[in-house]
Design an enzyme around this catalytic site. Structure first.
Site, PDB file in Angstrom:
ATOM      1  N   LYS A 148     -26.144 -14.610 -14.698  1.00  0.00           N
ATOM      2  CA  LYS A 148     -25.446 -15.026 -15.917  1.00  0.00           C
ATOM      3  C   LYS A 148     -25.886 -14.106 -17.048  1.00  0.00           C
ATOM      4  O   LYS A 148     -27.089 -13.987 -17.316  1.00  0.00           O
ATOM      5  CB  LYS A 148     -25.808 -16.473 -16.265  1.00  0.00           C
ATOM      6  CG  LYS A 148     -25.159 -17.501 -15.349  1.00  0.00           C
ATOM      7  CD  LYS A 148     -23.783 -17.873 -15.840  1.00  0.00           C
ATOM      8  CE  LYS A 148     -23.191 -19.009 -15.023  1.00  0.00           C
ATOM      9  NZ  LYS A 148     -21.793 -19.262 -15.400  1.00  0.00           N
TER      10      LYS A 148
ATOM     11  N   LYS B 216     -12.486 -21.860  -9.636  1.00  0.00           N
ATOM     12  CA  LYS B 216     -13.311 -23.065  -9.712  1.00  0.00           C
ATOM     13  C   LYS B 216     -12.359 -24.259  -9.570  1.00  0.00           C
ATOM     14  O   LYS B 216     -11.737 -24.679 -10.551  1.00  0.00           O
ATOM     15  CB  LYS B 216     -14.061 -23.120 -11.041  1.00  0.00           C
ATOM     16  CG  LYS B 216     -15.110 -22.022 -11.217  1.00  0.00           C
ATOM     17  CD  LYS B 216     -15.900 -22.229 -12.502  1.00  0.00           C
ATOM     18  CE  LYS B 216     -17.165 -21.381 -12.528  1.00  0.00           C
ATOM     19  NZ  LYS B 216     -16.931 -19.991 -12.902  1.00  0.00           N
TER      20      LYS B 216
END
Length: 323
Positions: A134, A236
């Site tokens: 990230k 997702k």
């Protein structure tokens, strides 16, 4: 005869899980169970704070309305709320036997903190070495230094990066400056570096760093198309919608030579095991982005393999609706 139940859950998170600007203390959601002709099908409905447009309360209302109609013998269309559409479509697929049991439990390890920890775990990994980092949570320059360090330390590493639209073009450029140009092709992709798709495309073309769409997939009017610098589509399902919708996006991506990645929205272990089955079914050649089970302090009914985290059973859940 059709019957349905909706159970609620609230699982404690590990400290330090921050979504955009909110610290997530519990992962809350529902399990849906459909019953017909002696068979059952299950799914998880868990909108993700800061990312889902629907609230938990809206998801519950929509799920109950859909289930009530289904129990009366109707075949309602998919809910307009993605988390509800996905969870119910999984339950229907289990009920009808159309969601294969075989699962893809390979994971791209997620680097949440110390890059040295990631280097150690990757050195023990056999086969293809893929990890996710990230970026965008700290200074862009720091992110660039960390990414460069990882690529230098592990010559056969492919990195997936996710910026969640954090950077201005100037910050994205600052990140790229610290990544050695000769290693940039080992960045498999950087998800959504900039605040707009146009800025992200310009960044890719200026730096040679491949990008992937994630949030853009959920923008109104999104179409899968071939674009210079775009190598992957990240899906997702909790944020995208039903299995049919996810399957359609995967097929469009593959038709254009793009990689499609099934990815987690920090579902419970129950939801993650279903996502692993979806990944094996729709994207068997890709490592899914499902390395989030250890962000939650308890597993839920179905375990992720080889994980030593306490398990919550069905008997411990509250039934919030049944018919």
């Amino acid at each position: 005869m059709r019957n349905a139940k909706l159970y609620s859950f609230s699982l404690p998170m590990e400290a330090g899980v921050v979504l955009r600007y909110q610290r997530l203390k519990t992962r809350d959601g529902f399990l849906v169970c459909l019953e017909q002709n002696g068979k059952q099908g299950w799914g998880e409905i868990s909108p993700l704070p800061e990312f889902s447009h629907e609230t938990l309360e809206q998801a519950q209302d929509a799920a109950q309305s859909w289930l009530a109609a289904w129990c009366l013998g109707e075949n309602p269309t998919d809910s307009e709320l993605p988390s509800v559409a996905f969870g119910i479509s999984c339950a229907l697929a289990e009920l009808e036997g159309t969601l294969p049991e075989e699962a893809n439990y390979r994971a791209a390890p997620l680097c949440n903190g110390d890059p040295d920890d990631l280097i150690l775990s990757l050195n023990e990994m056999s086969g293809e070495k893929v990890a996710k980092v990230k970026v965008g949570l700290y200074e862009a320059v720091r992110d660039g230094i960390v990414v460069n360090l990882l690529l230098e330390a592990i010559p056969d590493l492919k990195l997936r990066l996710d910026a969640n639209r954090s950077w201005t073009p100037a910050k994205a450029e600052g990140f790229a400056k610290y990544v050695n140009p000769q290693w940039r092709d080992r960045i498999a992709f950087l998800e959504e570096p900039c605040k707009t798709p146009e800025e992200s495309l310009a960044f890719s073309q200026a730096t040679g760093i491949n990008i992937a769409w994630d949030e853009t997939v959920r923008d109104e009017g999104f179409e899968v198309k071939a674009q210079e610098g775009v190598t992957a589509i990240v899906i997702k399902p909790t944020l995208v919608g039903s299995l049919a919708r996810c399957q359609s996006i995967v097929e469009q991506a593959h038709a254009l030579g793009l990689e499609a990645i099934i990815s987690s929205s920090i579902e419970s272990s129950f939801g993650l095991t279903q996502l692993a089955r979806v990944a094996q079914w729709l994207t068997p050649d890709s490592i899914p982005g499902l390395d989030t089970v250890d962000l939650i302090k308890q597993q839920l009914i179905r375990c992720w393999p080889d994980v030593d985290i306490p398990l919550i059973t069905l008997e411990q859940l509250k039934t919030v609706w049944q018919q």
